[in-house]
Design a protein around this motif. Structure first.
Motif, PDB file in Angstrom:
ATOM      1  N   VAL A 112     -32.045 -14.787  13.720  1.00  0.00           N
ATOM      2  CA  VAL A 112     -32.271 -16.166  14.321  1.00  0.00           C
ATOM      3  C   VAL A 112     -33.603 -16.641  13.960  1.00  0.00           C
ATOM      4  O   VAL A 112     -33.592 -17.936  13.604  1.00  0.00           O
ATOM      5  N   GLN A 113     -34.446 -15.844  14.086  1.00  0.00           N
ATOM      6  CA  GLN A 113     -36.059 -16.394  13.961  1.00  0.00           C
ATOM      7  C   GLN A 113     -35.952 -16.598  12.454  1.00  0.00           C
ATOM      8  O   GLN A 113     -36.686 -17.440  11.945  1.00  0.00           O
ATOM      9  N   LEU A 114     -35.476 -15.879  11.771  1.00  0.00           N
ATOM     10  CA  LEU A 114     -35.757 -16.119  10.096  1.00  0.00           C
ATOM     11  C   LEU A 114     -34.883 -17.425   9.552  1.00  0.00           C
ATOM     12  O   LEU A 114     -35.078 -18.042   8.810  1.00  0.00           O
ATOM     13  N   LEU A 115     -33.615 -17.677  10.404  1.00  0.00           N
ATOM     14  CA  LEU A 115     -32.978 -18.821   9.997  1.00  0.00           C
ATOM     15  C   LEU A 115     -33.740 -20.061  10.269  1.00  0.00           C
ATOM     16  O   LEU A 115     -33.657 -21.135   9.775  1.00  0.00           O
ATOM     17  N   ALA A 116     -34.222 -19.714  11.675  1.00  0.00           N
ATOM     18  CA  ALA A 116     -34.821 -21.043  12.335  1.00  0.00           C
ATOM     19  C   ALA A 116     -36.180 -21.261  11.239  1.00  0.00           C
ATOM     20  O   ALA A 116     -36.389 -22.470  10.949  1.00  0.00           O
ATOM     21  N   PHE A 117     -36.655 -20.252  10.727  1.00  0.00           N
ATOM     22  CA  PHE A 117     -37.884 -20.481  10.034  1.00  0.00           C
ATOM     23  C   PHE A 117     -37.499 -21.095   8.475  1.00  0.00           C
ATOM     24  O   PHE A 117     -38.065 -22.066   8.095  1.00  0.00           O
ATOM     25  N   SER A 118     -36.475 -20.816   8.054  1.00  0.00           N
ATOM     26  CA  SER A 118     -35.769 -21.246   7.027  1.00  0.00           C
ATOM     27  C   SER A 118     -35.347 -22.848   6.858  1.00  0.00           C
ATOM     28  O   SER A 118     -35.604 -23.671   5.994  1.00  0.00           O
ATOM     29  N   THR A 119     -34.687 -23.225   8.057  1.00  0.00           N
ATOM     30  CA  THR A 119     -34.191 -24.382   8.171  1.00  0.00           C
ATOM     31  C   THR A 119     -35.147 -25.527   8.583  1.00  0.00           C
ATOM     32  O   THR A 119     -34.678 -26.792   8.585  1.00  0.00           O
ATOM     33  N   SER A 120     -36.096 -24.833   9.635  1.00  0.00           N
ATOM     34  CA  SER A 120     -36.989 -25.846  10.391  1.00  0.00           C
ATOM     35  C   SER A 120     -36.180 -26.788  11.316  1.00  0.00           C
ATOM     36  O   SER A 120     -36.411 -27.787  11.867  1.00  0.00           O
ATOM     37  N   SER A 121     -34.945 -26.156  11.881  1.00  0.00           N
ATOM     38  CA  SER A 121     -34.116 -27.145  12.919  1.00  0.00           C
ATOM     39  C   SER A 121     -33.500 -26.077  13.907  1.00  0.00           C
ATOM     40  O   SER A 121     -32.846 -25.120  13.764  1.00  0.00           O
ATOM     41  N   SER A 122     -33.956 -26.462  15.236  1.00  0.00           N
ATOM     42  CA  SER A 122     -33.344 -25.674  16.216  1.00  0.00           C
ATOM     43  C   SER A 122     -31.991 -25.932  16.422  1.00  0.00           C
ATOM     44  O   SER A 122     -31.271 -25.105  16.747  1.00  0.00           O
ATOM     45  N   SER A 123     -31.431 -27.303  16.195  1.00  0.00           N
ATOM     46  CA  SER A 123     -30.094 -27.468  16.152  1.00  0.00           C
ATOM     47  C   SER A 123     -29.149 -26.792  15.054  1.00  0.00           C
ATOM     48  O   SER A 123     -28.210 -26.297  15.557  1.00  0.00           O
ATOM     49  N   ALA A 124     -29.810 -26.593  14.028  1.00  0.00           N
ATOM     50  CA  ALA A 124     -28.924 -26.220  13.098  1.00  0.00           C
ATOM     51  C   ALA A 124     -28.844 -24.524  13.213  1.00  0.00           C
ATOM     52  O   ALA A 124     -28.073 -23.802  12.912  1.00  0.00           O
ATOM     53  N   MET A 163     -26.460 -18.623  19.532  1.00  0.00           N
ATOM     54  CA  MET A 163     -25.509 -18.090  20.571  1.00  0.00           C
ATOM     55  C   MET A 163     -24.688 -17.009  20.354  1.00  0.00           C
ATOM     56  O   MET A 163     -24.410 -16.152  21.160  1.00  0.00           O
ATOM     57  N   GLU A 164     -24.430 -16.949  19.061  1.00  0.00           N
ATOM     58  CA  GLU A 164     -23.541 -15.727  18.720  1.00  0.00           C
ATOM     59  C   GLU A 164     -24.359 -14.304  19.000  1.00  0.00           C
ATOM     60  O   GLU A 164     -23.761 -13.368  19.409  1.00  0.00           O
ATOM     61  N   THR A 165     -25.506 -14.540  18.487  1.00  0.00           N
ATOM     62  CA  THR A 165     -26.389 -13.290  18.609  1.00  0.00           C
ATOM     63  C   THR A 165     -26.746 -12.777  19.930  1.00  0.00           C
ATOM     64  O   THR A 165     -26.440 -11.777  20.465  1.00  0.00           O
ATOM     65  N   ILE A 166     -26.979 -13.976  20.871  1.00  0.00           N
ATOM     66  CA  ILE A 166     -27.430 -13.708  22.244  1.00  0.00           C
ATOM     67  C   ILE A 166     -26.259 -13.027  22.928  1.00  0.00           C
ATOM     68  O   ILE A 166     -26.317 -12.188  24.057  1.00  0.00           O
ATOM     69  N   GLU A 167     -24.971 -13.521  22.848  1.00  0.00           N
ATOM     70  CA  GLU A 167     -23.701 -13.043  23.747  1.00  0.00           C
ATOM     71  C   GLU A 167     -23.304 -11.758  22.928  1.00  0.00           C
ATOM     72  O   GLU A 167     -22.913 -10.921  23.635  1.00  0.00           O
ATOM     73  N   LYS A 168     -23.308 -11.724  21.426  1.00  0.00           N
ATOM     74  CA  LYS A 168     -22.548 -10.363  21.143  1.00  0.00           C
ATOM     75  C   LYS A 168     -23.387  -9.564  20.841  1.00  0.00           C
ATOM     76  O   LYS A 168     -23.126  -8.129  20.983  1.00  0.00           O
ATOM     77  N   LYS A 169     -24.710  -9.558  20.270  1.00  0.00           N
ATOM     78  CA  LYS A 169     -25.673  -8.499  20.075  1.00  0.00           C
ATOM     79  C   LYS A 169     -26.268  -8.046  21.422  1.00  0.00           C
ATOM     80  O   LYS A 169     -26.599  -6.847  21.417  1.00  0.00           O
ATOM     81  N   GLY A 229     -25.403  -9.248  24.811  1.00  0.00           N
ATOM     82  CA  GLY A 229     -24.558  -9.046  25.879  1.00  0.00           C
ATOM     83  C   GLY A 229     -24.763 -10.371  27.095  1.00  0.00           C
ATOM     84  O   GLY A 229     -24.229  -9.842  28.100  1.00  0.00           O
ATOM     85  N   VAL A 230     -25.545 -11.160  26.697  1.00  0.00           N
ATOM     86  CA  VAL A 230     -25.614 -12.387  27.759  1.00  0.00           C
ATOM     87  C   VAL A 230     -24.196 -13.052  27.885  1.00  0.00           C
ATOM     88  O   VAL A 230     -23.539 -13.021  27.024  1.00  0.00           O
ATOM     89  N   SER A 231     -23.992 -13.218  29.115  1.00  0.00           N
ATOM     90  CA  SER A 231     -22.477 -13.702  29.511  1.00  0.00           C
ATOM     91  C   SER A 231     -22.587 -15.300  28.762  1.00  0.00           C
ATOM     92  O   SER A 231     -23.613 -15.955  28.787  1.00  0.00           O
ATOM     93  N   GLU A 232     -21.303 -15.675  28.442  1.00  0.00           N
ATOM     94  CA  GLU A 232     -21.077 -16.758  28.024  1.00  0.00           C
ATOM     95  C   GLU A 232     -21.529 -17.971  28.821  1.00  0.00           C
ATOM     96  O   GLU A 232     -21.732 -19.049  28.301  1.00  0.00           O
ATOM     97  N   GLU A 233     -21.058 -17.824  29.990  1.00  0.00           N
ATOM     98  CA  GLU A 233     -21.589 -18.908  30.995  1.00  0.00           C
ATOM     99  C   GLU A 233     -22.988 -19.285  31.118  1.00  0.00           C
ATOM    100  O   GLU A 233     -23.366 -20.433  31.339  1.00  0.00           O
ATOM    101  N   VAL A 234     -23.826 -18.417  30.985  1.00  0.00           N
ATOM    102  CA  VAL A 234     -25.228 -18.606  31.010  1.00  0.00           C
ATOM    103  C   VAL A 234     -25.790 -19.114  29.585  1.00  0.00           C
ATOM    104  O   VAL A 234     -26.549 -20.118  29.573  1.00  0.00           O
ATOM    105  N   SER A 235     -25.342 -18.223  28.620  1.00  0.00           N
ATOM    106  CA  SER A 235     -26.094 -18.786  27.117  1.00  0.00           C
ATOM    107  C   SER A 235     -25.374 -20.176  26.709  1.00  0.00           C
ATOM    108  O   SER A 235     -25.986 -20.857  26.233  1.00  0.00           O
ATOM    109  N   SER A 236     -24.288 -20.370  27.003  1.00  0.00           N
ATOM    110  CA  SER A 236     -23.616 -21.846  26.889  1.00  0.00           C
ATOM    111  C   SER A 236     -24.187 -22.834  27.589  1.00  0.00           C
ATOM    112  O   SER A 236     -24.155 -24.000  27.050  1.00  0.00           O
ATOM    113  N   PHE A 237     -24.758 -22.597  28.623  1.00  0.00           N
ATOM    114  CA  PHE A 237     -25.601 -23.553  29.316  1.00  0.00           C
ATOM    115  C   PHE A 237     -27.044 -23.713  28.986  1.00  0.00           C
ATOM    116  O   PHE A 237     -27.646 -24.794  28.596  1.00  0.00           O
ATOM    117  N   VAL A 238     -27.945 -22.716  28.817  1.00  0.00           N
ATOM    118  CA  VAL A 238     -29.329 -22.574  28.593  1.00  0.00           C
ATOM    119  C   VAL A 238     -29.573 -22.761  27.265  1.00  0.00           C
ATOM    120  O   VAL A 238     -30.607 -23.569  27.088  1.00  0.00           O
TER     121      VAL A 238
END
Length: 450
Positions: A281-293, A299-305, A307-316
């Motif tokens: 995630v950090q490397l992609l952010a560094f390369s694109t210079s875009s939090s939105s991109a 979200m995929e990393t926080i949830e799958k790798k 284990g943060v619940s989807e209801e928290v990650s999808s809001f925060v």
């Protein structure tokens, strides 16, 4: 069977090869058009693919996440904690930046000749940023509240710059679904849940070309910075070395001191385990210079790798991508004081407190796209009476520093997400818990502090 390289290793290879290509191209005098016409487009395609799914991902994931809370009081509790912690980390980031720039005083180390060259070369860029900021300043102080409410959802969804409006509608829709009977609520939630799963799968497809996209982005950046006069560009960059070092020191302090301290105080999770998980995630952010991109992969990393619940990650996380900019706020504090120092202007304590206030508020209104931080910097400069033309002093290195501060922005979003998830009991260290147990023995729990 050959073991496949991890994603973060592939991205690092793409980054290094892009850097090598750009430097070799500049020093051997190859035409910049080779890179800009035939390599850069692949980087643009990669970023566009990520931006393409950002809005539908935020819309679907937030609606599902908010509606799954099933309780308005839980939503208000999580929302209050999220916004409160985001504001606190932003204030800390601005304070770290001010401390660093006042201790190092990079503006006093800038040679007069270099200062004049920078102002001459980048004066047109400074004027365009000042004009954009002037339009923002002519608006009502409550304009950000007005801008938060969309008059046309489809128009807002057509622009990544209007992400906050999409967030507003998604939260409103989620709250409405909570109050509907289960029979009517379920099909709507299942529809958006399916959309969310589909987009996550698209993210996996897009990440297959991430190393090539990163290569193209870095190669074109180096060629555009160096141009056909790499020696002159290098001299200008070296002249801004103290300023760049001050920003980098502040950013690394946030990453390696402030965020671990937050983990230690507010969670029982090892920062090392978390930090390892979010490297792609950090490397992609560094390369694109875009939090939105970067948001889909975040979200995929926080949830799958992790284990943060989807209801928290999808809001925060979507909220963080729109209002939380720790790295950008820190940079604005350093840049404002650096410009004042370079122009021999003294800033009072009141001026520096004003920087804390305006940089914090500016981070809320700053879009998660490349270069947005510089437009907001003009507002910070205006608030303390520093000439906005002074941003010409920092334009030369802004693109590179933008990459670093975006990585910190995204890290800050994920840190707060972990804190909220830990406080709500909505986290399970899935993949990394298993790896840690296999490495040090099943009796040790990696979620316990070292």
């Amino acid at each position: 069977m050959k073991k496949k390289l991890p994603l973060h290793t592939q991205i690092i290879l793409g980054l290094v090869l892009g850097l090598v290509w750009g430097l070799v191209s500049a020093w051997l005098g190859w035409s910049p058009k080779i890179t800009t016409d035939y390599i850069k487009p692949f980087g643009t395609i990669f970023v566009n693919l990520l931006k393409m799914i950002a809005v539908p991902l935020v819309l679907a994931s937030l609606i599902v996440g908010v509606s799954s809370l099933s309780d308005i009081s839980k939503l208000s509790r999580i929302g209050g904690k999220t916004i409160g912690i985001y504001l606190c980390t932003t204030v800390v980031a601005v304070t770290v930046g001010l401390l660093a720039v006042n201790l190092i005083r990079p503006g006093t180390k800038l040679p007069t000749e270099t200062r004049e060259n920078l102002i001459q070369v980048y004066s047109s860029d400074a004027e365009s940023k000042a004009a954009s900021a002037e339009q923002l300043q002519q608006q009502s102080p409550l304009q950000p509240l007005v801008d938060m409410v969309p008059e046309n959802l489809f128009a807002s969804a057509a622009s990544n710059g209007s992400m906050l409006q999409v967030v507003f509608f998604a939260i409103l829709a989620g709250i409405a679904l909570i109050q509907l009977p289960e029979a009517k609520k379920e099909p709507v939630v299942r529809f958006f849940d399916g959309i969310n799963d589909m987009i996550i799968r698209i993210v996996e497809f897009i990440m297959l070309i991430a190393p090539y996209g990163v290569f193209a982005l870095i190669a074109s950046l180096i060629v555009e910075v160096a141009g056909d006069q790499p020696e002159k560009a290098l001299q200008l960059l070296l002249g801004l070395g103290w300023y760049s070092a001050t920003v980098v020191i502040g950013l690394f302090f946030m990453m390696l001191a402030v965020y671990p301290a937050i983990f230690k105080l507010l969670t029982n999770i090892r920062y090392r385990v978390f930090f390892k998980a979010i490297r792609p995630v950090q490397l992609l952010a560094f390369s694109t210079s875009s939090s939105s991109a970067t948001l889909p992969l975040t979200m995929e990393t926080i949830e799958k790798k992790i284990g943060v619940s989807e209801e928290v990650s999808s809001f925060v996380l979507p909220l963080g991508a729109t209002i939380n900019m720790d790295g950008t706020s820190l940079y604005q504090a350093v840049a404002a004081v650096f410009i004042a120092q370079a122009l021999n202007l003294d800033l009072t304590l009141a001026d520096q407190l004003m920087i804390v206030l305006t940089a914090t508020l500016a981070s809320v209104g700053s879009a998660g796209v490349p270069g947005a931080g510089m437009v907001m910097l003009v507002i910070v400069l205006e608030s303390i009476g520093v000439p906005t033309a002074g941003i010409a002093l920092i334009v030369a290195v802004d693109r590179i520093l933008d990459m670093l501060r975006t990585a910190v922005n995204v890290t800050g979003d994920t840190v707060v997400t972990m804190v909220i998830a830990a406080s709500e009991g909505e986290i399970e260290l899935t993949e990394y818990r298993a790896k840690e147990r296999s490495r040090i023995g099943a009796t040790v729990d990696p979620s316990k502090p070292a």
